[in-house]
Design a protein around this motif. Structure first.
Motif, PDB file in Angstrom:
ATOM      1  N   TYR A 115       0.846  -1.175   0.298  1.00 35.12           N
ATOM      2  CA  TYR A 115      -0.015   0.185  -0.144  1.00 35.12           C
ATOM      3  C   TYR A 115       0.694   1.307  -0.410  1.00 35.12           C
ATOM      4  CZ  TYR A 115      -3.670  -3.615   2.196  1.00 35.12           C
ATOM      5  OH  TYR A 115      -4.571  -4.394   1.963  1.00 35.12           O
ATOM      6  N   VAL A 116       0.734   2.467  -0.939  1.00 35.67           N
ATOM      7  CA  VAL A 116       1.322   3.081  -1.020  1.00 35.67           C
ATOM      8  C   VAL A 116       0.493   4.548  -0.257  1.00 35.67           C
ATOM      9  CG1 VAL A 116       3.405   4.864  -2.247  1.00 35.67           C
ATOM     10  CG2 VAL A 116       2.435   2.255  -2.602  1.00 35.67           C
ATOM     11  N   TRP A 117       0.878   5.197   0.094  1.00 33.51           N
ATOM     12  CA  TRP A 117       0.263   6.889   1.318  1.00 33.51           C
ATOM     13  C   TRP A 117       1.463   7.793   1.168  1.00 33.51           C
ATOM     14  CZ3 TRP A 117      -3.871   5.454   4.309  1.00 33.51           C
ATOM     15  CH2 TRP A 117      -4.278   4.510   5.129  1.00 33.51           C
ATOM     16  N   ALA A 118       0.886   8.978   1.388  1.00 35.44           N
ATOM     17  CA  ALA A 118       0.963  10.322   1.317  1.00 35.44           C
ATOM     18  C   ALA A 118       0.703  10.566   2.043  1.00 35.44           C
ATOM     19  CB  ALA A 118       0.965  11.072   0.534  1.00 35.44           C
ATOM     20  N   ARG A 119       1.756  11.483   3.705  1.00 33.31           N
ATOM     21  CA  ARG A 119       1.360  12.196   4.339  1.00 33.31           C
ATOM     22  C   ARG A 119       0.362  13.642   4.229  1.00 33.31           C
ATOM     23  NH1 ARG A 119       3.064  11.285   9.722  1.00 33.31           N
ATOM     24  NH2 ARG A 119       4.785   9.649   9.677  1.00 33.31           N
ATOM     25  N   THR A 120      -0.952  13.958   4.829  1.00 25.96           N
ATOM     26  CA  THR A 120      -1.378  15.386   4.784  1.00 25.96           C
ATOM     27  C   THR A 120      -1.334  16.159   5.489  1.00 25.96           C
ATOM     28  OG1 THR A 120      -3.237  13.952   6.075  1.00 25.96           O
ATOM     29  CG2 THR A 120      -2.603  13.653   2.700  1.00 25.96           C
ATOM     30  N   VAL A 121      -1.479  17.245   4.842  1.00 25.89           N
ATOM     31  CA  VAL A 121      -1.883  18.468   6.019  1.00 25.89           C
ATOM     32  C   VAL A 121      -2.924  18.888   4.970  1.00 25.89           C
ATOM     33  CG1 VAL A 121       0.748  18.621   7.213  1.00 25.89           C
ATOM     34  CG2 VAL A 121      -0.216  19.742   5.098  1.00 25.89           C
ATOM     35  N   ALA A 122      -4.161  20.405   5.910  1.00 26.76           N
ATOM     36  CA  ALA A 122      -5.287  20.755   5.674  1.00 26.76           C
ATOM     37  C   ALA A 122      -4.766  21.942   4.726  1.00 26.76           C
ATOM     38  CB  ALA A 122      -5.769  21.547   7.141  1.00 26.76           C
ATOM     39  N   PRO A 150      -7.057  18.283   2.005  1.00 26.03           N
ATOM     40  CA  PRO A 150      -6.325  17.795   2.674  1.00 26.03           C
ATOM     41  C   PRO A 150      -4.847  17.840   1.558  1.00 26.03           C
ATOM     42  CG  PRO A 150      -7.366  15.573   2.438  1.00 26.03           C
ATOM     43  CD  PRO A 150      -8.907  17.409   2.891  1.00 26.03           C
ATOM     44  N   VAL A 151      -3.509  18.131   1.836  1.00 22.99           N
ATOM     45  CA  VAL A 151      -3.141  17.935   0.737  1.00 22.99           C
ATOM     46  C   VAL A 151      -2.063  16.980   1.074  1.00 22.99           C
ATOM     47  CG1 VAL A 151      -1.278  19.551  -0.295  1.00 22.99           C
ATOM     48  CG2 VAL A 151      -3.097  20.768   0.805  1.00 22.99           C
ATOM     49  N   PRO A 152      -1.936  16.128   0.187  1.00 23.81           N
ATOM     50  CA  PRO A 152      -1.190  14.613  -0.115  1.00 23.81           C
ATOM     51  C   PRO A 152      -0.033  14.795  -0.528  1.00 23.81           C
ATOM     52  CG  PRO A 152      -2.647  14.901  -1.541  1.00 23.81           C
ATOM     53  CD  PRO A 152      -2.842  15.790  -1.464  1.00 23.81           C
ATOM     54  N   LEU A 153       1.071  14.640   0.182  1.00 24.29           N
ATOM     55  CA  LEU A 153       2.591  15.183   0.193  1.00 24.29           C
ATOM     56  C   LEU A 153       3.805  14.679   0.088  1.00 24.29           C
ATOM     57  CD1 LEU A 153       3.203  16.687   3.737  1.00 24.29           C
ATOM     58  CD2 LEU A 153       2.322  18.323   2.164  1.00 24.29           C
ATOM     59  N   SER A 154       4.032  13.869  -0.901  1.00 29.03           N
ATOM     60  CA  SER A 154       4.823  13.033  -1.263  1.00 29.03           C
ATOM     61  C   SER A 154       5.623  13.790  -2.586  1.00 29.03           C
ATOM     62  CB  SER A 154       4.350  12.023  -3.061  1.00 29.03           C
ATOM     63  OG  SER A 154       4.695  10.913  -3.167  1.00 29.03           O
ATOM     64  N   PRO A 155       6.724  13.233  -2.350  1.00 30.97           N
ATOM     65  CA  PRO A 155       8.318  14.148  -3.150  1.00 30.97           C
ATOM     66  C   PRO A 155       8.175  14.044  -4.667  1.00 30.97           C
ATOM     67  CG  PRO A 155       9.423  12.712  -2.397  1.00 30.97           C
ATOM     68  CD  PRO A 155       7.800  12.697  -1.506  1.00 30.97           C
ATOM     69  N   ASN A 156       6.922  12.892  -4.811  1.00 27.52           N
ATOM     70  CA  ASN A 156       7.873  12.459  -6.474  1.00 27.52           C
ATOM     71  C   ASN A 156       6.540  11.513  -6.476  1.00 27.52           C
ATOM     72  OD1 ASN A 156       8.448   9.374  -6.630  1.00 27.52           O
ATOM     73  ND2 ASN A 156       9.805   9.736  -5.721  1.00 27.52           N
ATOM     74  N   TRP A 157       5.655  10.883  -7.673  1.00 25.71           N
ATOM     75  CA  TRP A 157       4.832  10.353  -7.713  1.00 25.71           C
ATOM     76  C   TRP A 157       5.018   8.582  -8.744  1.00 25.71           C
ATOM     77  CZ3 TRP A 157       1.087  11.130  -4.690  1.00 25.71           C
ATOM     78  CH2 TRP A 157       0.903  12.291  -4.282  1.00 25.71           C
ATOM     79  N   TRP A 158       6.312   8.743  -8.653  1.00 27.12           N
ATOM     80  CA  TRP A 158       6.611   7.069  -9.089  1.00 27.12           C
ATOM     81  C   TRP A 158       5.899   5.884  -8.068  1.00 27.12           C
ATOM     82  CZ3 TRP A 158       8.249   6.912 -13.929  1.00 27.12           C
ATOM     83  CH2 TRP A 158       9.444   7.900 -14.621  1.00 27.12           C
ATOM     84  N   LEU A 159       5.137   4.953  -8.694  1.00 21.03           N
ATOM     85  CA  LEU A 159       5.488   3.814  -8.713  1.00 21.03           C
ATOM     86  C   LEU A 159       6.497   2.648  -9.522  1.00 21.03           C
ATOM     87  CD1 LEU A 159       1.664   3.881  -8.872  1.00 21.03           C
ATOM     88  CD2 LEU A 159       3.354   3.879  -6.772  1.00 21.03           C
ATOM     89  N   PHE A 167      16.837   8.606  11.485  1.00 24.11           N
ATOM     90  CA  PHE A 167      15.092   8.506  11.455  1.00 24.11           C
ATOM     91  C   PHE A 167      14.680   9.506  10.365  1.00 24.11           C
ATOM     92  CE2 PHE A 167      16.024   6.859  15.651  1.00 24.11           C
ATOM     93  CZ  PHE A 167      14.906   6.113  15.024  1.00 24.11           C
ATOM     94  N   SER A 168      15.701   9.480   8.813  1.00 25.09           N
ATOM     95  CA  SER A 168      14.791  10.217   8.386  1.00 25.09           C
ATOM     96  C   SER A 168      12.982  10.523   7.469  1.00 25.09           C
ATOM     97  CB  SER A 168      15.691  10.129   6.906  1.00 25.09           C
ATOM     98  OG  SER A 168      15.435   8.798   6.011  1.00 25.09           O
ATOM     99  N   PHE A 169      12.820  11.491   7.625  1.00 26.35           N
ATOM    100  CA  PHE A 169      11.035  11.938   7.528  1.00 26.35           C
ATOM    101  C   PHE A 169      10.849  11.068   6.295  1.00 26.35           C
ATOM    102  CE2 PHE A 169       6.933  12.555   9.356  1.00 26.35           C
ATOM    103  CZ  PHE A 169       6.615  13.053   8.441  1.00 26.35           C
ATOM    104  N   LYS A 170       9.797  10.686   6.492  1.00 26.65           N
ATOM    105  CA  LYS A 170       9.363   9.932   4.797  1.00 26.65           C
ATOM    106  C   LYS A 170       8.063  10.372   4.444  1.00 26.65           C
ATOM    107  CE  LYS A 170      12.493   7.025   4.431  1.00 26.65           C
ATOM    108  NZ  LYS A 170      13.404   6.840   5.763  1.00 26.65           N
ATOM    109  N   TRP A 171       8.301  11.355   3.740  1.00 28.91           N
ATOM    110  CA  TRP A 171       6.967  11.770   3.665  1.00 28.91           C
ATOM    111  C   TRP A 171       5.499  11.189   2.692  1.00 28.91           C
ATOM    112  CZ3 TRP A 171       6.600  16.237   5.766  1.00 28.91           C
ATOM    113  CH2 TRP A 171       6.918  16.952   5.675  1.00 28.91           C
ATOM    114  N   SER A 172       5.985  10.515   1.741  1.00 32.64           N
ATOM    115  CA  SER A 172       5.422   8.989   1.417  1.00 32.64           C
ATOM    116  C   SER A 172       5.707   7.428   1.707  1.00 32.64           C
ATOM    117  CB  SER A 172       4.737   9.454   0.086  1.00 32.64           C
ATOM    118  OG  SER A 172       6.854   8.475  -0.460  1.00 32.64           O
TER     119      SER A 172
END
Length: 897
Positions: free
Chosen positions: A152-159, A166-175, A388-393
Motif C-alpha cells: 500500500y502506498v501512502w502520502a502524509r497530508t496536512v490541511a 487535505p494536501v497529499p505530501l509526496s516528493p514524487n509520484w513514481w510507482l 530517522f529520515s522523515f518519509k513524506w510518502s
C-alpha cells in the motif's frame, strides 16, 4: 564484472563473482592442520582465547567460535546482545540436529517437538502464529478476487491553509521506474473533498513529470490553490497531531503479473474499520503495556520525529500498523504458552527469540518511516540508512497475509544458514577440541570498560570493530527495536531489558546532542573528549585482560582526522603501541555513487601490542623526520598495491601512528600553562605529515611521474578530485587538504577562486559553467590567475560553442602550446572519475576533457581501462533481469526536510 556490465548497459543473469561468499567457505582438513601447527609454534597452544568486547551482531566472535577457540562476546547494547544469542548461542547449541527425546529433564510431549530441528520448530510455531494472525486481521486487509497485495502506498497530508482540504505530501509520484514505467497522476477539482489519483503507464507515465511532487525540502504546494505551504506550518500541524495520511496506490500481484491500482471503496472502508478496532482494543492493550508509549528522547542527534509530531515510539506507526503489531504480540504470547507446555525451557526460549526477531523485522518494514523503492519494486525498511529520515510518502505491507510469513522466512533462513556454516558436513570445527561448543562460548551484556568476568592477562587475541566516532548513533537507532523486544523478550532475558530505553550515557560514540548547553566548550569538542575518554577506558580494560604476548586488532574506517586522533590517543594512552596497519578493500572504488558523493572503500586494521614504556619521552622535532619517511614509504607501497583516493590517505595513518606510539610519550615545544611542562603531541600532527606526503606522491602520479609546478588553487582542485573521486565530500577534509597546500578554505577556495561551495558539513566542486565570472573562468580573458581557471575556460568554450571556437580560444590565449596548461589537463583527466554507465561518462567533466584531448592534444595519455576477464562465459550468455540482485549499491535517499 558488475561495473563492466553497468558501463555497457548489460544485465547479469547469474552470480557474477563465480565463487561463494567468503564467510561460507570451509577450510580443508589440511589447512586446519597447518593452522594448528602455526598456532602451536606461535602461542604454544592451538586453542586460543579470543575476545570481542564490542560484538555488535557477532560476526567476529562467530568466526572465532567456529574455529574452536575459547570465545568471549560482550556487548553493551541490549538489542545487539539479544542478537548475539541468536547468532552465536543457539546455532552452536542446537545446530541443525533433530531435537527429539529429553532435554533438561523435560520430555517433549507434542508432535511439534518430537524429532524436529530447531529450524523446523521455529517454522512450526511461526506458521501457527501466521495462521492465527491472518484469521484476526484479514477483515482489515481485503483483497479483490485473484489478487495479492504486496504494497500500500501512502502520502502524509496536512490541511491546505486556504481551503482546509487535505494536501497529499509526496516528493514524487513514481510507482515503478525502468523500461515499463508506472506513475500516479494527482487530480483535484474544486467540488471534491479530497484529491483523487490515476495510474499512468508507459509513455504516459514518463511524460507526466512524476519527478515533480507536492513537496520538496520541507516546502509544499497545494494542489487546490497552487500556493506554497511553508515548512513551519507543516511542522506545526504535525506537532499538533493534525498530520494525516492518504492512500493513493496499491501494488498487486495477479495471474497477469505485478501491477498497481488505485484504492477501491472496500480498501478505504477496511482502513476505517481498523482504526475503530484499534480504538476499541487500546484500553486493554495499554493496560497490558503492549503498545510502546515510551517517549522519543528529546536529547537526540535526529530531532525529525519530534519535529513531525512523533512524540512516542508508538507514533512511528499508523493505526492499522499498530493494530497489526499489537495482534502479533498477543498471538506470540498465546503460541508461546502452548510451546512452553510442550518443550524444554531452553528450546522454548530459543523459539521465542527468533519469533520476536521476526516481529522486529515486521516493525522495521511496516512503519510510517519506510518508503516504496520505485526502482526495485520493494519496500525499503525504516533503517535503509542509519537515521530517522522523515518519509513524506511511505509504504505498508499486507500485515494480515504477507508480512509475518515473510519476516518468519527471513529469520528462519538466517538461522539455517548460520547453523549450516557452524555444523559443516566436512568437519565440525568444534570437534577439534572435543568440547561442547558452548563450553567455548561466553556471551555477556555489559560495558567494555568493566570485563570483570575475564581474568587478567588471559586473552590471546582481542579483535574489535569499535564505534566509529560519530558515524552511527547505535543506541538512538536501536530504541526503535528495544521497545518491542522489551515486550516480546522481557521475560526471556529480563537482565537485558531493565531500563525504559537503551543506555546512551555509557555508549562510546561522539554524540554532540548530549552536550548541548553543558559546561564550557562547544558541544562537538565535548563529545569528542567524551568519546576519547570512554574509548581510553575500554582500551585500558582490554590491556588488563590481554596476555603480555597478546595482540589487539582494531578495525577502523573514518574519513575525519578528528576520529583518528581521538581513537589513536585513546589507544596509545591505554598503553598500546601500533605495530602494523593493513588496509582491507571492502567496497568497489569505482562505485557509481562515488562520482557524486565520496565514500571510503577500505577498512583499516590496526595491529597493536602492549607497550613497554622504557623512556621518559622523545621530542617531536627529533622523530618528525622518521614519521615523514615512514609516510612516504607506506604511501608508495599502498599505491602500488592498488589503494587510491581517500583510502590512500587513511592507509598511511596507521604507519605514522606506529612511529609515535612506540616512542611514547612524544613531547612538543608548546608549554602547558597550568603545569609549565611540555605538551604531549596530539596524533593529528603526525597525521598531517602523512597527508602532506600523500599529496606530494599523488600530484606526481597525476603527472605520470613528472614534476610540474602549478599554483596552489590548481593543485587543490586536482588533488581533491584525486582523493575524493566525487563532486561532494566533507568540508573538514577539504579544509585539511587546503592546510597541506597552504590555503584557507573560506578565503582562498570559496570567496576568492570560487572553486567550491559549502553547505552545512559538505563542500561541492563547481563545474566550469558554475564558475563563469570575470577575472576567473572568463572565455573573453587573455590571461588567467590560476591554471584551473584556464582549463575550465577551455572546457566551457568547447562545451558551449564547439571545437572550432575552442581552437580559436586556445590559440588566442597561447594555451594550445603551453606546456603547463597541457600538464594540468593531463592531471585533471587522470583525477576526474571516468566511470561510465551504458557507455556514457557519469561525470560531464570527464566527457569534455576527453573531447579536448582528442581534438587538440594527441600526446596526452588516457588512463588504461581494461575490460574484465569473463572467466565464466555462462554469466554473460543471457543478459536478462539479474540487475537489482547484482547491484547491491546503496542508492542515495533525498532528505526531504
Amino acid at each position: 564484472l558488475i561495473q563492466y556490465a553497468k558501463e555497457k548497459g548489460l544485465k547479469l543473469k547469474s552470480n557474477p563473482y563465480g565463487y561463494p561468499r567468503s564467510f561460507t567457505n570451509t577450510p580443508e582438513e589440511t589447512e586446519l592442520a597447518v593452522m594448528g601447527q602455526l598456532l602451536e609454534i606461535t602461542w604454544g597452544s592451538s586453542i586460543l582465547s579470543v575476545l570481542d568486547p564490542m560484538s555488535g551482531g557477532g560476526s567476529i566472535p562467530f568466526e572465532a567460535l567456529r574455529f574452536g577457540f575459547h570465545t568471549y562476546a560482550n556487548e553493551l547494547n541490549p538489542v545487539a546482545a539479544t542478537i548475539l544469542k541468536a547468532t552465536l548461542d543457539y546455532p552452536a547449541r542446537f545446530g541443525m540436529q533433530r531435537l527429539a527425546g529429553k532435554t533438561d529433564g523435560k520430555t517433549e510431549t507434542s508432535a511439534a517437538g518430537a524429532g524436529k530441528s530447531l529450524a523446523e520448530l521455529i517454522r512450526h510455531y511461526g506458521n501457527e502464529m501466521a495462521r492465527r494472525i491472518e484469521k484476526r486481521l484479514a477483515p482489515f486487509y481485503p483483497r479483490q478476487d485473484g489478487e495479492k497485495i504486496f504494497a500500500y502506498v501512502w502520502a502524509r497530508t496536512v490541511a491546505c491553509p486556504t481551503t482546509g482540504k487535505p494536501v497529499p505530501l509526496s516528493p514524487n509520484w513514481w510507482l515503478q521506474k525502468g523500461s515499463n514505467p508506472v506513475a500516479v497522476k494527482l487530480l483535484s477539482q474544486a467540488d471534491w473533498p479530497a484529491c483523487h489519483f490515476e495510474i499512468l503507464k508507459g509513455k504516459q507515465a514518463a511524460q507526466s513529470n512524476p519527478d515533480s511532487g507536492t513537496i520538496s525540502r520541507g516546502t509544499a504546494v497545494s494542489p487546490w490553490t497552487g500556493d506554497t505551504i511553508d515548512g513551519d506550518y507543516i511542522k506545526a500541524e504535525a506537532q499538533a497531531g493534525r498530520m494525516g495520511q492518504q492512500l493513493y496506490a496499491l501494488g498487486i500481484q495477479t495471474d497477469a503479473g505485478k501491477g498497481f491500482r488505485t484504492p477501491a471503496e472496500d480498501d478505504l472502508t477496511a482502513i476505517r474499520r481498523a482504526e475503530e478496532e484499534l480504538d476499541a482494543l487500546l484500553p486493554k492493550w495499554e493496560a497490558k503495556e503492549l503498545i510502546p508509549r515510551e517517549p522519543y528522547p528529546e536529547i537526540s542527534t535526529d530531532p525529525r520525529p519530534i519535529l513531525y509530531g512523533m512524540k512516542t515510539w508508538g507514533d512511528f506507526f499508523s493505526p492499522r500498523q499498530l493494530l497489526a503489531l499489537g495482534t502479533y504480540l498477543e498471538v506470540l504470547a498465546e503460541v508461546m504458552t502452548e510451546a512452553r507446555k510442550a518443550l524444554p525451557k531452553e528450546k522454548a526460549d530459543a523459539i521465542q527469540t527468533y519469533l520476536a526477531l521476526a516481529i522486529d523485522k515486521a516493525c522495521d518494514y511496516n512503519s510510517r518511516m519506510v518508503r516504496w523503492h520505485s526502482s526495485r519494486g520493494v519496500i525499503a525498511g525504516t533503517f535503509d540508512r542509519h537515521d530517522f529520515s522523515f518519509k513524506w510518502s511511505h509504504a505498508e505491507f499486507d500485515a494480515a497475509h504477507n508480512l509475518f510469513p515473510w519476516a518468519l522466512d527471513q529469520v528462519t533462513d538466517a538461522y539455517e544458514g548460520i547453523a549450516k556454516i557452524v555444523q559443516t558436513p566436512q568437519r565440525s570445527f568444534f570437534q577439534r577440541t572435543g568440547d561442547d561448543p558452548l563450553k567455548n562460548l561466553t556471551v555477556t551484556r555489559g560495558n567494555a570498560r568493566n570485563l570483570e568476568h575475564i581474568a587478567t592477562s588471559s586473552i590471546h587475541l582481542i579483535c574489535v570493530d569499535p564505534p566509529y566516532y560519530d558515524n552511527v548513533m547505535y543506541a538512538e537507532c536501536s530504541d526503535f527495536f528495544y521497545v518491542w523486544m522489551k515486550r516480546t523478550l522481557g521475560d526471556v532475558y529480563p537482565q537485558f531489558f531493565t531500563e525504559e530505553l537503551t543506555d546512551k550515557d555509557n555508549e562510546a560514540v561522539a554524540n554532540a546532542a548530549r552536550f548541548a548547553g553543558v559546561g564550557r566548550g562547544n558541544k562537538r569538542e565535548l563529545a569528542e573528549r567524551d568519546y576519547e575518554r570512554k574509548m581510553a577506558a575500554c582500551f585500558r580494560e582490554m590491556n588488563r585482560v590481554l596476555r603480555p604476548d597478546g595482540v589487539l586488532t582494531v578495525m577502523f574506517t573514518h574519513k575525519k582526522v578528528e576520529a583518528w586522533d581521538s581513537l589513536s590517543m585513546a589507544l596509545i594512552g591505554a598503553g598500546f603501541s601500533i605495530e602494523a596497519s593493513w588496509p582491507i578493500h571492502t567496497e568497489s572504488e569505482h562505485s557509481l555513487h562515488q562520482a557524486k558523493k565520496n565514500a571510503a572503500a577500505s577498512t583499516i586494521l590496526l595491529v597493536c601490542r602492549k607497550r613497554v614504556d622504557s623512556n621518559d619521552g622523545v621530542w617531536w622535532d627529533d622523530i618528525k623526520g622518521n614519521v615523514r619517511k615512514k609516510a612516504r614509504e607506506k604511501a608508495a607501497e599502498f599505491h602500488r598495491a592498488g589503494i587510491g583516493g581517500v583510502d590512500l590517505y587513511l592507509s598511511t595513518f596507521g604507519p605514522v601512528l606506529s612511529v609515535i606510539s612506540e616512542r611514547w610519550p612524544v613531547l612538543t615545544s608548546e608549554v602547558d600553562e597550568k603545569t609549565g611542562e611540555a605538551k604531549v603531541l596530539r596524533p593529528e600532527m603526525a597525521l598531517a605529515v602523512a597527508r602532506e606526503e600523500v599529496v606530494a606522491l599523488r600530484k606526481q602520479g597525476l603527472l605520470l611521474g613528472r614534476s610540474v609546478e602549478f599554483d596552489p588553487i590548481t593543485d587543490w582542485v586536482l588533488l581533491a578530485w584525486d582523493a575524493f573521486r566525487a563532486e561532494q565530500f566533507p568540508a573538514d577534509e577539504a579544509r585539511k587538504l587546503a592546510l597541506a597546500l597552504g590555503l584557507n578554505i573560506e578565503d582562498d577556495l570559496i570567496r576568492q577562486s570560487r572553486v567550491i561551495t559549502k553547505k552545512q558539513n559538505d563542500v561541492s566542486l563547481l563545474t566550469p559553467r558554475a564558475r563563469r565570472h570575470k577575472g576567473l573562468v572568463d572565455p573573453e580573458a587573455e590571461a588567467f590567475p590560476c591554471l584551473i581557471d584556464a582549463v575550465h575556460a577551455a572546457m566551457l568554450v568547447y562545451e558551449e560553442d564547439g571545437g572550432k571556437a575552442c581552437e580559436v580560444f586556445l590559440k588566442r590565449t597561447g594555451l594550445l602550446t603551453d606546456a603547463r596548461f597541457k600538464a594540468a589537463l593531463q592531471a585533471l583527466i587522470n583525477a576526474v572519475p571516468r566511470t561510465k554507465e551504458k557507455g556514457v561518462f557519469k561525470r560531464p567533466e570527464a566527457a569534455v576533457l576527453e573531447s579536448l584531448k582528442m581534438a587538440f592534444f594527441d600526446d596526452i595519455e588516457i588512463p588504461v581501462e581494461e575490460a574484465p576477464v569473463l572467466a565464466a562465459p555462462r554469466v554473460m550468455e543471457q543478459m536478462s533481469l539479474y540487475g537489482d540482485e547484482a547491484d547491491e549499491e546503496e542508492e542515495e535517499i533525498e532528505d526531504h526536510d
